[in-house]
Write an enzyme that holds these catalytic residues in place. Structure first.
Site, PDB file in Angstrom:
ATOM      1  CG  ASP A  45      -3.329   3.979  -3.508  1.00 23.90           C
ATOM      2  OD1 ASP A  45      -4.207   3.151  -3.780  1.00 23.90           O
ATOM      3  OD2 ASP A  45      -3.482   4.882  -2.666  1.00 23.90           O
ATOM      4  CD  GLU A  46      -5.343  -0.421  -1.259  1.00 25.75           C
ATOM      5  OE1 GLU A  46      -5.484  -1.450  -0.594  1.00 25.75           O
ATOM      6  OE2 GLU A  46      -6.254   0.387  -1.482  1.00 25.75           O
ATOM      7  CG  ASP A 100      -1.982   1.015   1.209  1.00 26.87           C
ATOM      8  OD1 ASP A 100      -2.068   1.729   0.204  1.00 26.87           O
ATOM      9  OD2 ASP A 100      -2.736   1.112   2.195  1.00 26.87           O
TER      10      ASP A 100
END
Lengths: 83, 402
Positions: free
Chosen positions: B98-99, B4
């Site tokens: 973003d993960e 993350d």
């Protein structure tokens, strides 16, 4: 303070390994600016053309430079002045 | 393993502009009534969080720097992170911009353990992008996601099999991935506030109360998750494709709303065709100024792919709605999707419409989005957003020139 523009500039570039390029100086409106740091590099696309953006700084300010990979031209897109 | 990125959009902006480093900063959309998309760690002590209206964030911090989101910069950074992750295992599932989830089972011998892989990933991302990420390592995705959020920023947390029950005992239910605020409220009303309490509720009671969700809650409370990492490129087909936007000001006129519907329909149609989809059900979502939100849908007999077709159906839905208040958000999506449809339209008008859309796609692919568009959209907003379903496209993965 930010200033947005779109002007052609002349850039001095060092080619490194793996086709990496690094702007070391640029001439904008008759004045030469020495790049002291490259803050971030990223790509975008305008249709099929890949644009490579460089956020660079000299001793005073931060500049956004753009390399147009089809036209093989450089432009300056913005200036961010501290304070 | 769950990776993350820490305050991703805000951190990228602070990389781009060194003067912004160490300062409270938020990244927002371009509208006048935008919400915070990301807050830097310097902004968080002021109580500023993602999803908060900008005016509220500015009230909390008078020195707040407000930066308009620059999506291509984030997409590029995300693709670079993906390329780093794929150097450790081919089983990388891009969960959002973003993960990502990684199945590192097959790489453990090569890199000598999951923790070492996590450290190497953090080093590579720092070295190449000067960004930080938090990583969670656990026996499954549910727990890995929980772990990655435990020590942010730049954290690394391992949850081992034998630690699961003790960890979950006092964990608030809302901290579990998949339990949102509304579901958490229901659980609180039942006197359940921790996973330990939830896990002790008999399965039958949860199923009677929540149906299929009850079964999932029962498993989640015990840290059970059998879902596998779906590698990038092998992700399941989309079930719906949609866009929404908060308007600059509340509007009552259906004609004005129709303008936004056309823009959204065009964006949906473009994504639809680029993914090779066609759909039959148009869903129109409206939010009134009091935040009351509702959706209405209409299904066609045939599959559609073009913005005007989606727009026409959405306008038929809109015409059937009696607006009781001004509208602040409009959303358009297409569901009932099929992929790879090969069906020649029966009527000339439909065929011409599809051919025109494909011709416009070719122009826009070459010269950029909205180079060629519909007259009513000229001079309007050309929304560039990151939908939750964002995944890198093949074109994003071309070798970086620098």
């Amino acid at each position: 303070m930010h200033y947005t523009t779109r002007e052609k500039i002349t850039v001095g570039v060092v080619y490194g390994d793996q086709a990496r390029i690094r702007p070391v100086w640029f001439v904008w409106d008759g004045r030469r600016y020495q790049v002291t740091s490259i803050n971030h590099v990223w790509r975008d696309k305008a249709g099929r053309e890949v644009l490579v953006f460089f956020s660079v700084s000299d001793e005073a300010n931060t500049y956004l430079l753009c390399y147009h990979t089809v036209q093989l031209e450089w432009s300056i897109c913005g200036v961010s002045m501290e304070g | 393993m769950h990776v993350d990125m820490d305050a991703f959009f805000a951190s990228v902006e602070q990389r781009v502009n060194p003067a912004w480093r160490g300062r409270p900063l938020v990244v927002c959309g371009g509208g006048k009534r935008t919400v915070v998309a990301a807050a830097s760690y310097e902004a968080r002590p002021y109580g500023i969080r993602s999803g908060m209206p900008l005016y509220e964030a500015q009230r909390k911090c008078s020195d707040l720097l407000v930066v308009q989101a620059d999506i291509p910069t984030y997409v590029d950074a995300s693709v670079r992170v993906l390329q780093i992750l794929q150097g450790f295992t081919p089983a990388v599932e891009v969960y959002s911009i973003d993960e990502a989830f990684l199945d590192v089972t097959g790489s453990l011998m090569l890199f000598r353990g999951a923790e070492r892989i996590a450290r190497m990933i953090q080093e590579r991302i720092d070295e190449e992008l000067r960004l930080t990420c938090s990583i969670g390592i656990a026996p499954n995705k549910l727990l890995a996601k929980l772990a990655s959020g435990m020590h942010k920023p730049n954290g690394l947390q391992v949850i081992r099999e034998e630690e699961i029950s003790a960890l979950l005992e006092d964990l608030p239910v809302e901290e579990v991935w998949g339990i949102g605020p509304r579901l958490a409220t229901y659980l609180h009303e039942m006197g359940i506030s921790t996973c330990g309490q939830l896990g002790r509720i008999p399965l039958g009671i949860l199923e009677r109360r929540f149906g299929l969700i009850g079964t999932m809650l029962y498993r989640m409370a015990r840290g059970v998750d059998d879902s596998s990492v779906a590698p990038f490129g092998a992700a399941p087909d989309a079930r719906s494709i949609g866009h929404s936007m908060t308007l600059d000001q509340d509007i009552c006129s259906k004609d004005e709303i129709g303008g936004y519907v056309l823009l959204l329909a065009e964006m949906v149609g473009r994504r639809l065709r680029s993914g090779g989809y066609a759909g039959r059900t148009v869903v129109l979502t409206l939010r009134y100024s009091d935040f009351c939100t509702f959706s209405r849908r209409m299904t066609m007999k045939r599959y559609i792919t073009t913005g005007p077709e989606i727009h026409e159906l959405a306008m038929r839905i809109l015409d059937g709605i009696r607006l009781r208040d001004a509208v602040r958000l409009v959303g358009v999506s297409l569901a009932n999707l099929v992929k790879g449809r090969v069906q020649i339209p029966l009527f000339e008008g439909e065929r011409k419409g599809e051919e025109l859309a494909l011709a416009m796609d070719r122009v826009n692919d070459r010269y950029g989005e909205f180079t060629l568009s519909w007259g009513p959209l000229l001079g309007g907003r050309k929304g560039r957003v990151v939908p939750p379903s964002w995944r890198p496209k093949d074109g994003d993965l071309i070798h970086a020139i620098s």
